[in-house]
Structure formats: structure tokens, C-alpha cells
Scaffold this active site. Structure first.
Site, mmCIF file in Angstrom:
data_model
loop_
_atom_site.group_PDB
_atom_site.id
_atom_site.type_symbol
_atom_site.label_atom_id
_atom_site.label_comp_id
_atom_site.label_asym_id
_atom_site.label_seq_id
_atom_site.Cartn_x
_atom_site.Cartn_y
_atom_site.Cartn_z
ATOM 1 N N LYS A 90 0.837 -1.203 0.000
ATOM 2 C CA LYS A 90 0.000 0.000 0.000
ATOM 3 C C LYS A 90 0.880 1.264 0.000
ATOM 4 C CE LYS A 90 -3.947 -2.298 2.198
ATOM 5 N NZ LYS A 90 -4.968 -2.224 3.283
ATOM 6 N N TYR A 101 -12.103 -2.350 -3.837
ATOM 7 C CA TYR A 101 -12.654 -2.420 -2.482
ATOM 8 C C TYR A 101 -14.184 -2.366 -2.473
ATOM 9 C CZ TYR A 101 -8.180 -2.193 0.028
ATOM 10 O OH TYR A 101 -6.944 -2.480 0.557
ATOM 11 N N PHE A 106 -15.747 3.608 6.660
ATOM 12 C CA PHE A 106 -14.364 3.976 6.329
ATOM 13 C C PHE A 106 -14.074 3.934 4.827
ATOM 14 C CE2 PHE A 106 -14.404 -0.572 7.507
ATOM 15 C CZ PHE A 106 -13.877 -1.150 6.360
ATOM 16 N N ARG A 139 -1.866 -14.496 3.666
ATOM 17 C CA ARG A 139 -2.686 -13.805 4.677
ATOM 18 C C ARG A 139 -2.089 -14.012 6.085
ATOM 19 N NH1 ARG A 139 -6.988 -10.226 3.545
ATOM 20 N NH2 ARG A 139 -8.092 -11.054 5.358
ATOM 21 N N THR A 183 -5.758 -7.690 10.225
ATOM 22 C CA THR A 183 -6.038 -6.406 9.550
ATOM 23 C C THR A 183 -5.551 -5.219 10.390
ATOM 24 O OG1 THR A 183 -8.003 -7.395 8.579
ATOM 25 C CG2 THR A 183 -7.892 -4.989 8.572
ATOM 26 N N ARG A 202 2.276 -6.921 9.092
ATOM 27 C CA ARG A 202 1.569 -5.830 9.788
ATOM 28 C C ARG A 202 2.000 -5.733 11.252
ATOM 29 N NH1 ARG A 202 -4.191 -7.456 7.014
ATOM 30 N NH2 ARG A 202 -4.149 -6.017 5.229
ATOM 31 N N ASN A 211 -2.082 -0.118 6.875
ATOM 32 C CA ASN A 211 -1.593 -1.417 7.340
ATOM 33 C C ASN A 211 -0.694 -2.123 6.322
ATOM 34 O OD1 ASN A 211 -3.629 -2.073 5.614
ATOM 35 N ND2 ASN A 211 -4.865 -3.195 7.092
ATOM 36 N N HIS A 256 -1.916 -5.330 1.190
ATOM 37 C CA HIS A 256 -3.204 -5.977 0.891
ATOM 38 C C HIS A 256 -2.930 -7.378 0.364
ATOM 39 C CE1 HIS A 256 -7.005 -7.063 -0.961
ATOM 40 N NE2 HIS A 256 -6.290 -7.427 -2.006
ATOM 41 N N GLU A 290 -9.206 -10.070 -8.382
ATOM 42 C CA GLU A 290 -8.220 -8.997 -8.213
ATOM 43 C C GLU A 290 -7.068 -9.130 -9.212
ATOM 44 O OE1 GLU A 290 -7.399 -9.256 -3.999
ATOM 45 O OE2 GLU A 290 -9.429 -8.577 -3.497
HETATM 46 P P1 RTP Z 1 -7.058 -5.735 2.749
HETATM 47 O O1 RTP Z 1 -8.364 -6.027 2.024
HETATM 48 O O2 RTP Z 1 -6.585 -4.322 2.564
HETATM 49 O O3 RTP Z 1 -6.029 -6.774 2.452
HETATM 50 O O4 RTP Z 1 -7.312 -5.881 4.319
HETATM 51 P P2 RTP Z 1 -8.102 -7.020 5.067
HETATM 52 O O5 RTP Z 1 -8.649 -8.027 4.115
HETATM 53 O O6 RTP Z 1 -7.221 -7.518 6.170
HETATM 54 O O7 RTP Z 1 -9.284 -6.180 5.724
HETATM 55 P P3 RTP Z 1 -10.682 -5.753 5.107
HETATM 56 O O8 RTP Z 1 -11.729 -6.137 6.082
HETATM 57 O O9 RTP Z 1 -10.818 -6.257 3.699
HETATM 58 O O10 RTP Z 1 -10.577 -4.176 5.103
HETATM 59 C C1 RTP Z 1 -9.977 -3.485 4.029
HETATM 60 C C2 RTP Z 1 -9.137 -2.363 4.570
HETATM 61 O O11 RTP Z 1 -9.974 -1.364 5.109
HETATM 62 C C3 RTP Z 1 -9.310 -0.724 6.169
HETATM 63 N N1 RTP Z 1 -10.131 -0.759 7.351
HETATM 64 N N2 RTP Z 1 -10.322 0.290 8.098
HETATM 65 N N3 RTP Z 1 -11.215 2.084 10.082
HETATM 66 C C4 RTP Z 1 -11.555 0.808 10.160
HETATM 67 O O12 RTP Z 1 -12.215 0.347 11.053
HETATM 68 C C5 RTP Z 1 -11.121 -0.095 9.095
HETATM 69 N N4 RTP Z 1 -11.430 -1.371 8.962
HETATM 70 C C6 RTP Z 1 -10.801 -1.795 7.852
HETATM 71 C C7 RTP Z 1 -8.020 -1.454 6.438
HETATM 72 O O13 RTP Z 1 -6.938 -0.702 5.917
HETATM 73 C C8 RTP Z 1 -8.193 -2.758 5.696
HETATM 74 O O14 RTP Z 1 -6.957 -3.253 5.239
HETATM 75 MG MG MG Z 2 -9.774 -7.488 2.412
#
Ligand code: RTP
Ligand code: MG
Length: 147
Positions: free
Chosen positions: A9, A49, A57, A85, A91, A102, A112, A115, A126
Site C-alpha cells: 500500500k 474495495y 471507512f 494472509r 487487519t 503488519r 496497514n 493488501h 483482483e
Molecule cells: P485488505 O483487504 O486491505 O487486504 O485488508 P483485510 O482483508 O485484512 O481487511 P478488510 O476487512 O478487507 O478491510 C480493508 C481495509 O480497510 C481498512 N479498514 N479500516 N477504520 C476501520 O475500522 C477499518 N477497517 C478496515 C483497512 O486498511 C483494511 O486493510
Molecule cells: Mg480485504
């Protein structure tokens, strides 16, 4: 062979973590099949996304991910989707175990570092969103017989 989409990122690029992150997946034994530095358009970020578009968010997430270049990658290997992962960690970097990307490099959930696709279906979606076929290299590494 399984493939996944990983992306350093904008915070990871700014903090000079591209090499460190590529190195972790190389040393683990996975194969890099495609990579490029790119700046995401708002449209591409919103599509990528899309599953989060109703979340509070979402606006912040899209504006962060388009704020500077990302390093987009496709990695190949046995169980690479779930193993990547695990190597990334939770996350929220505050909850991510030390030793994960992370856990070692992040502080805030909004920045973080990396991705990674979360399932076979996400990986396929993707990879085709970010790369065309000519950008993906089909090759074998001799070293892989030892992994
Ligand atoms: P990513 O898609 O970026 O790999 O991350 P992830 O699967 O671990 O988490 P995901 O639930 O898909 O969330 C995507 C990204 O959104 C941001 N986020 N912010 N402010 C908040 O509460 C919040 N929750 C999620 C994070 O940057 C996360 O990587
Ligand atoms: Mg995700």
C-alpha cells in the site's frame, strides 16, 4: 498452481518496505509472476474495495489507497492465498502478531502496509483487475523442487 494478488500500500511504498516485503515472500518459497508500481485511479480503487462500499471507512480507504503509488504483485505457490494472509497478520496492526508484516511494520488499521486476496474468488477477481495475461509470467524455478 494457486495464485494470489498482493499489494504494498502507499504507506509501505513511502516507508521503503517494497524490498523487505518482496524478500519475505521470495524467501518463503513463493514465485513472483507479475509486478508493477502504479497509482490507482479512484474508479479502480472503488472497484477493488467494492465489498466495503457501505462501510463508514470506505471514503477514507479509497482516498488513502489512491494517495500515492502502490506495488502490485501476483505470487504463485501451494496454498499461497491463505499463507500470504498469515504472513501479513491481522487487519489491525495493533492485533497482528510480531513476525507478521503488519505486526512488524504497522500501527494503524487505516495504514496497514499490505493488501492480500482473502479467497480463491477474490484472488481471481483482483488478479484480472490489476494485470493482463501478458504481464503474468508462466515459469518454473529449479529451486522450487526443494520447497
Ligand atoms: P485488505 O483487504 O486491505 O487486504 O485488508 P483485510 O482483508 O485484512 O481487511 P478488510 O476487512 O478487507 O478491510 C480493508 C481495509 O480497510 C481498512 N479498514 N479500516 N477504520 C476501520 O475500522 C477499518 N477497517 C478496515 C483497512 O486498511 C483494511 O486493510
Ligand atoms: Mg480485504
Amino acid at each position: 498452481m494457486e495464485r494470489t494478488y498482493l499489494m504494498v500500500k502507499p504507506d509501505g511504498v513511502q516507508r521503503n518496505l517494497i524490498g523487505e516485503i518482496v524478500s519475505r515472500f521470495e524467501k518463503k518459497g513463493f514465485t513472483l509472476v507479475g509486478a508493477k508500481l502504479m497509482t490507482l485511479s479512484k474508479e479502480l480503487a472503488e472497484t477493488h474495495y467494492g465489498e466495503h462500499k457501505e462501510r463508514p471507512f470506505f471514503g477514507e480507504l479509497v482516498s488513502f489507497i489512491t494517495s500515492g503509488p502502490v506495488f502490485a504483485m501476483v505470487w504463485e505457490g501451494e496454498n499461497v492465498i491463505s499463507t500470504a494472509r498469515s504472513m501479513m497478520g491481522q487487519t489491525n496492526p495493533a492485533e497482528a502478531a510480531p513476525g507478521t508484516i503488519r505486526g512488524d511494520y504497522g500501527v494503524q488499521v487505516s495504514m496497514n502496509v499490505i493488501h492480500g486476496s482473502d479467497s480463491q474468488a477474490s484472488a481471481e477477481r483482483e488478479i484480472s483487475l490489476f494485470f493482463n495475461e501478458q504481464e503474468l509470467n508462466n515459469y518454473e524455478k529449479e529451486v522450487n523442487k526443494w520447497v
